[in-house]
Design a protein around this motif. Structure first.
Motif, PDB file in Angstrom:
ATOM      1  N   LEU A  43     -13.042   2.728   2.410  1.00 45.70           N
ATOM      2  CA  LEU A  43     -11.725   3.346   2.282  1.00 45.70           C
ATOM      3  C   LEU A  43     -10.657   2.446   2.882  1.00 45.70           C
ATOM      4  O   LEU A  43     -10.895   1.749   3.870  1.00 45.70           O
ATOM      5  CB  LEU A  43     -11.712   4.707   2.983  1.00 45.70           C
ATOM      6  CG  LEU A  43     -12.698   5.748   2.441  1.00 45.70           C
ATOM      7  CD1 LEU A  43     -12.661   6.997   3.307  1.00 45.70           C
ATOM      8  CD2 LEU A  43     -12.367   6.101   1.004  1.00 45.70           C
ATOM      9  N   PRO A  44      -9.470   2.475   2.320  1.00 43.41           N
ATOM     10  CA  PRO A  44      -8.387   1.650   2.871  1.00 43.41           C
ATOM     11  C   PRO A  44      -7.857   2.221   4.182  1.00 43.41           C
ATOM     12  O   PRO A  44      -7.945   3.423   4.441  1.00 43.41           O
ATOM     13  CB  PRO A  44      -7.312   1.713   1.771  1.00 43.41           C
ATOM     14  CG  PRO A  44      -7.563   3.011   1.076  1.00 43.41           C
ATOM     15  CD  PRO A  44      -9.059   3.215   1.116  1.00 43.41           C
ATOM     16  N   GLU A  45      -7.328   1.352   5.011  1.00 47.44           N
ATOM     17  CA  GLU A  45      -6.695   1.781   6.249  1.00 47.44           C
ATOM     18  C   GLU A  45      -5.341   2.404   5.928  1.00 47.44           C
ATOM     19  O   GLU A  45      -4.736   2.114   4.891  1.00 47.44           O
ATOM     20  CB  GLU A  45      -6.519   0.590   7.189  1.00 47.44           C
ATOM     21  CG  GLU A  45      -7.813  -0.059   7.646  1.00 47.44           C
ATOM     22  CD  GLU A  45      -8.573   0.835   8.614  1.00 47.44           C
ATOM     23  OE1 GLU A  45      -7.915   1.679   9.276  1.00 47.44           O
ATOM     24  OE2 GLU A  45      -9.786   0.698   8.715  1.00 47.44           O
ATOM     25  N   PRO A  46      -4.847   3.294   6.798  1.00 44.07           N
ATOM     26  CA  PRO A  46      -3.520   3.886   6.553  1.00 44.07           C
ATOM     27  C   PRO A  46      -2.437   2.830   6.330  1.00 44.07           C
ATOM     28  O   PRO A  46      -1.510   3.037   5.526  1.00 44.07           O
ATOM     29  CB  PRO A  46      -3.256   4.700   7.824  1.00 44.07           C
ATOM     30  CG  PRO A  46      -4.626   5.084   8.291  1.00 44.07           C
ATOM     31  CD  PRO A  46      -5.489   3.900   7.979  1.00 44.07           C
ATOM     32  N   GLY A  47      -2.553   1.699   7.026  1.00 43.19           N
ATOM     33  CA  GLY A  47      -1.545   0.654   6.872  1.00 43.19           C
ATOM     34  C   GLY A  47      -1.538   0.020   5.497  1.00 43.19           C
ATOM     35  O   GLY A  47      -0.569  -0.661   5.131  1.00 43.19           O
ATOM     36  N   GLY A  48      -2.620   0.223   4.723  1.00 40.23           N
ATOM     37  CA  GLY A  48      -2.673  -0.336   3.376  1.00 40.23           C
ATOM     38  C   GLY A  48      -2.291   0.672   2.309  1.00 40.23           C
ATOM     39  O   GLY A  48      -2.472   0.405   1.114  1.00 40.23           O
ATOM     40  N   ILE A  49      -1.775   1.826   2.715  1.00 40.10           N
ATOM     41  CA  ILE A  49      -1.419   2.891   1.774  1.00 40.10           C
ATOM     42  C   ILE A  49       0.086   3.150   1.854  1.00 40.10           C
ATOM     43  O   ILE A  49       0.630   3.417   2.938  1.00 40.10           O
ATOM     44  CB  ILE A  49      -2.180   4.200   2.100  1.00 40.10           C
ATOM     45  CG1 ILE A  49      -3.699   3.969   2.032  1.00 40.10           C
ATOM     46  CG2 ILE A  49      -1.767   5.310   1.135  1.00 40.10           C
ATOM     47  CD1 ILE A  49      -4.519   5.164   2.474  1.00 40.10           C
ATOM     48  N   THR A  50       0.737   3.064   0.716  1.00 40.35           N
ATOM     49  CA  THR A  50       2.175   3.343   0.645  1.00 40.35           C
ATOM     50  C   THR A  50       2.381   4.765   0.128  1.00 40.35           C
ATOM     51  O   THR A  50       1.827   5.142  -0.903  1.00 40.35           O
ATOM     52  CB  THR A  50       2.886   2.355  -0.293  1.00 40.35           C
ATOM     53  OG1 THR A  50       2.706   1.020   0.203  1.00 40.35           O
ATOM     54  CG2 THR A  50       4.371   2.661  -0.385  1.00 40.35           C
ATOM     55  N   VAL A  51       3.172   5.549   0.880  1.00 35.11           N
ATOM     56  CA  VAL A  51       3.387   6.956   0.549  1.00 35.11           C
ATOM     57  C   VAL A  51       4.873   7.204   0.268  1.00 35.11           C
ATOM     58  O   VAL A  51       5.743   6.851   1.088  1.00 35.11           O
ATOM     59  CB  VAL A  51       2.936   7.873   1.701  1.00 35.11           C
ATOM     60  CG1 VAL A  51       3.078   9.344   1.300  1.00 35.11           C
ATOM     61  CG2 VAL A  51       1.482   7.573   2.074  1.00 35.11           C
TER      62      VAL A  51
END
Length: 213
Positions: free
Chosen positions: A87-95
């Motif tokens: 799973l990607p880290e939160p830092g790699g997810i744009t919301v």
């Protein structure tokens, strides 16, 4: 004197009658050999049967089966770790955060909180007309089809009661968090962190069978 008696022979060697005696080979030796072979065969069968009876009464077969069962249990009972999905880290997810309620300031406040928790923030503003005032729950999480088992579950740890949806025609990897009418706040950070840890930690499973060992 009979005509079958050779000349000069008589007395006890005298042959009478008009037929020669029929000469047959002795049969005693053949019968003896046959008897010996038969005796050996019978003794072999008796010995084999005796060994089988000994195994039955002493439980030799059960011991072998029990040993085999214990070996199987020892092999099958070894625990194994099931790797979690990468799973990607939160830092790699744009919301992208959108407000679908009449309460002002919710989108910005929620975006700021997500940023503190390590997520990257994209667009922040009001929801589109198609969604404005139509999200009855706490929120709606939208992402591309590729995010269903990757970034979408990670974002869902921050809003556990939010509904998840995927858009097959959606391009890019960004996710949308649309705030619904029942929204009060994001999931507490301690609970969200626990959920995220559980989501990304490999699960240890046992391959042991249910039978008693």
């Amino acid at each position: 004197m009979s005509m079958l008696t050779p000349p000069g022979m008589g007395g006890q060697y005298r042959i009478t009658g008009d037929k020669y005696p029929r000469m047959r080979p002795p049969r005693r030796r053949g019968r003896l050999v046959f008897g010996l072979v038969s005796s050996v065969a019978v003794l072999g069968l008796v010995g084999w049967g005796t060994l089988q009876l000994i195994d039955v009464f002493t439980g030799g077969g059960k011991k072998a089966a029990a040993a085999g069962s214990k070996a199987d249990c020892a092999t099958k009972a070894s625990p194994s770790a099931t790797p979690a999905v990468a799973l990607p880290e939160p830092g790699g997810i744009t919301v992208n955060v959108y407000n679908a309620t009449k309460r002002s300031g919710l989108a910005k406040a929620t975006a700021d909180e997500l940023k503190k928790r390590g997520f990257r923030i994209g667009e922040v503003g009001n929801a589109s007309k198609e969604l404005d005032g139509k999200i009855k729950g706490t929120g709606l999480l939208i992402g591309p089809a590729s995010a269903v088992n990757s970034s979408l579950p990670v974002l869902a740890t921050q809003l556990a009661s939010g509904e998840r949806r995927t858009d097959a025609g959606r391009k890019g990897t960004d996710l949308d968090l649309v705030i619904g009418t029942d929204f009060k706040s994001l999931t507490k950070q301690t609970d969200a962190d626990k959920a995220l840890t559980k989501l990304t930690t490999p699960r240890t499973t046992s391959a042991a069978s249910k039978k008693n060992c």
